[in-house]
Motif scaffolding. Structure first.
Motif, PDB file in Angstrom:
ATOM      1  N   ASP A 157       0.662  -4.051  -4.634  1.00  0.00           N
ATOM      2  CA  ASP A 157       0.447  -2.619  -4.895  1.00  0.00           C
ATOM      3  C   ASP A 157      -0.878  -2.500  -5.643  1.00  0.00           C
ATOM      4  N   ASN A 159      -3.349  -0.333  -5.919  1.00  0.00           N
ATOM      5  CA  ASN A 159      -3.780   0.815  -6.725  1.00  0.00           C
ATOM      6  C   ASN A 159      -2.739   1.175  -7.788  1.00  0.00           C
ATOM      7  N   ASP A 161       0.153   2.601  -7.757  1.00  0.00           N
ATOM      8  CA  ASP A 161       0.831   3.911  -7.743  1.00  0.00           C
ATOM      9  C   ASP A 161       2.311   3.794  -7.386  1.00  0.00           C
ATOM     10  N   LYS A 163       3.572   2.955  -4.669  1.00  0.00           N
ATOM     11  CA  LYS A 163       3.836   3.303  -3.257  1.00  0.00           C
ATOM     12  C   LYS A 163       3.142   2.241  -2.399  1.00  0.00           C
ATOM     13  N   ILE A 164       3.715   2.044  -1.199  1.00  0.00           N
ATOM     14  CA  ILE A 164       3.065   1.086  -0.292  1.00  0.00           C
ATOM     15  C   ILE A 164       2.159   1.855   0.672  1.00  0.00           C
ATOM     16  N   GLN A 165       0.849   1.609   0.599  1.00  0.00           N
ATOM     17  CA  GLN A 165      -0.083   2.258   1.535  1.00  0.00           C
ATOM     18  C   GLN A 165      -0.149   1.394   2.797  1.00  0.00           C
ATOM     19  N   GLU A 227      -2.695  -1.528   1.890  1.00  0.00           N
ATOM     20  CA  GLU A 227      -1.948  -2.551   1.148  1.00  0.00           C
ATOM     21  C   GLU A 227      -1.043  -3.398   2.055  1.00  0.00           C
TER      22      GLU A 227
HETATM   23 CA    CA Z   1       0.035   1.439  -3.704  1.00  0.00          CA
END
Ligand code: CA
Ligand code: GAL
Length: 325
Positions: A157, A159, A161, A163-165, A227
Motif C-alpha cells: 500500500d 500511498n 491510504d 486502499k488497493i489501487q 499498487e
Molecule cells: Ca493504496
C-alpha cells in the motif's frame, strides 16, 4: 424372422460406430493462443492414446471460417463427434441446429455457449475451467500480500491510504472467463473487507502484445499510483511485465502482478520473481474430460458423471506461486 433381420442390421450399425471409422473433429478458435495451443495438444495426446482418428481445424479467430469448416465437415459426413472451441461463443445456436440434424454429439470447450443454446439439443456438452474459482483464488493471493484489510501492508500500500489501487487486464469482452474471473476477484476482495480502487481496466484479447501496449498507456496515465495488477491470463501479464521492465519498475521496489493459466512462460516469470503468482487452468484435466465424453459417444456408453445444468462440467484450478513451484 423379420425382427431378426432388423436386429442384425442394428448390430452392424452399432459395430461400425464402435470401430470409429469417422474422425473426431477438433475445432480451435485460434491456435496462436498460448493456452488453447496447450489444451489442443493435450487433447491430441488423449486421442492418440485411445487410438482415435482425429482432425484438427484452426479457424484463426474467424467465425466465418469456422462455420465454413464445420458445414463442409457435416456435409461430407467426416466426423463422429464435434469437439468445438467456438470463435464467438454467442453464435452457437445456428451451429447447434445444424449438428442436431446429424444426430451427432457436440462437446464445446473453453468458450461456453449460453445455456439457452445448449438446451436446444440434448447431446450438447461443455467442458471448461472454473472461472469463478480462479477469480476467488486471485483474490486470495492478493490478500496474502496486502494482509490485514484494516491495516494494509505498507510495502504494497505505497500511498498508505489503506486502499488497493488496482489495474485489471481483461481478456475479451463477453468471454465468460474474463467477466467471471474479474467479477469474482473484486467481489471476493470486497467480502474479505478490502477497499479497492480500480484505476482502470483494459481488454487485451488474451494477447501478450496487447498487454504490453495497454500497459504502456496505463503507465503513462497512472505510473507510480499502481499498487497491484491483476490479469485474466498469464500472456497479458507477461506483456505488461515486459513493458514495466523498460521503465525499470522492478529495480527498486516490487509491484505485484498475478495471472491465470500457468503457462510455461508464466511459470518462468514466477521463478524469476516478476509474476507473483497464477492460477492453473488445468489443460490436462480438461483434455481428459473431453476424451471421456468422446469415449462414451464412440463406444455408446452412458455418461455417468454429474453435469451442471445437464450439460456442463467445470474443472477447478489451483494457486501457483514461487512457494508452490
Ligand atoms: Ca493504496
Ligand atoms: C481462457 C484462458 C486464456 C485464453 C482463453 C481463450 O480460459 O485463460 O488464456 O486461452 O481461454 O478462449
Amino acid at each position: 424372422m423379420k425382427n431378426k433381420k432388423i436386429f442384425i442390421l442394428t448390430s452392424l450399425l452399432l459395430t461400425s460406430c464402435n470401430t470409429n471409422k469417422l474422425d473426431v473433429s477438433i475445432y480451435a478458435y485460434n491456435l496462436e493462443d498460448t493456452f488453447i495451443a496447450s489444451l489442443v495438444s493435450s487433447i491430441e495426446l488423449e486421442m492418440k492414446e485411445k487410438n482415435y482418428k482425429y482432425t484438427i481445424f484452426d479457424s484463426k479467430n474467424s467465425q466465418i471460417e469456422q462455420n465454413r469448416q464445420l458445414i463442409n465437415d457435416i456435409e461430407n459426413d467426416n466426423s463422429s463427434v464435434f469437439v468445438l472451441n467456438m470463435v464467438d461463443r454467442l453464435a452457437a445456436s445456428s451451429i447447434i441446429s445444424k449438428v442436431k440434424k446429424t444426430n451427432k454429439p457436440i462437446i464445446f470447450f473453453n468458450r461456453e455457449p449460453l445455456l439457452s443454446d445448449l438446451n436446444l439439443y440434448e447431446q450438447c456438452y461443455y467442458v471448461g475451467t472454473n472461472p469463478y474459482l480462479e477469480g476467488t483464488l486471485q483474490a486470495e493471493m492478493t490478500a496474502s500480500l496486502f494482509g490485514d484489510p484494516q491495516n494494509l501492508n505498507k510495502e504494497y500500500d505505497k500511498n498508505g491510504d489503506n486502499k488497493i489501487q488496482l489495474v485489471l487486464l481483461k481478456g475479451e469482452i463477453a468471454h465468460q472467463d474474463s467477466e467471471l474471473r474479474s467479477n469474482a476477484y473484486l467481489e471476493t476482495l470486497k467480502e474479505k473487507g478490502y477497499e479497492v480502487e480500480v484505476l482502470t481496466s483494459r481488454y487485451c484479447s488474451w494477447k501478450k502484445e496487447k498487454g504490453y501496449e495497454e500497459m504502456k498507456n496505463v503507465y503513462q496515465e497512472f505510473s507510480s499510483q499502481i499498487e497491484m495488477i491483476s490479469s485474466n491470463n498469464d500472456d497479458m501479464a507477461l506483456g505488461a511485465i515486459e513493458f514495466l521492465k523498460t521503465q525499470n519498475v522492478f529495480n527498486n521496489n516490487y509491484l505485484p502482478i498475478i495471472g491465470v493459466d500457468g503457462t510455461t512462460n508464466g511459470k518462468k516469470a514466477i521463478e524469476e520473481g516478476f509474476l507473483y503468482g497464477t492460477v492453473i487452468n488445468d489443460n490436462v484435466q480438461q483434455a481428459k474430460m473431453i476424451s471421456y465424453f468422446v469415449n462414451c459417444f464412440v463406444n455408446n456408453k452412458k455418461i455417468d458423471i454429474s453435469l451442471s445444468s445437464n450439460h456442463c462440467i467445470y474443472i477447478d484450478g489451483k494457486i501457483l506461486t514461487k512457494k508452490s513451484l
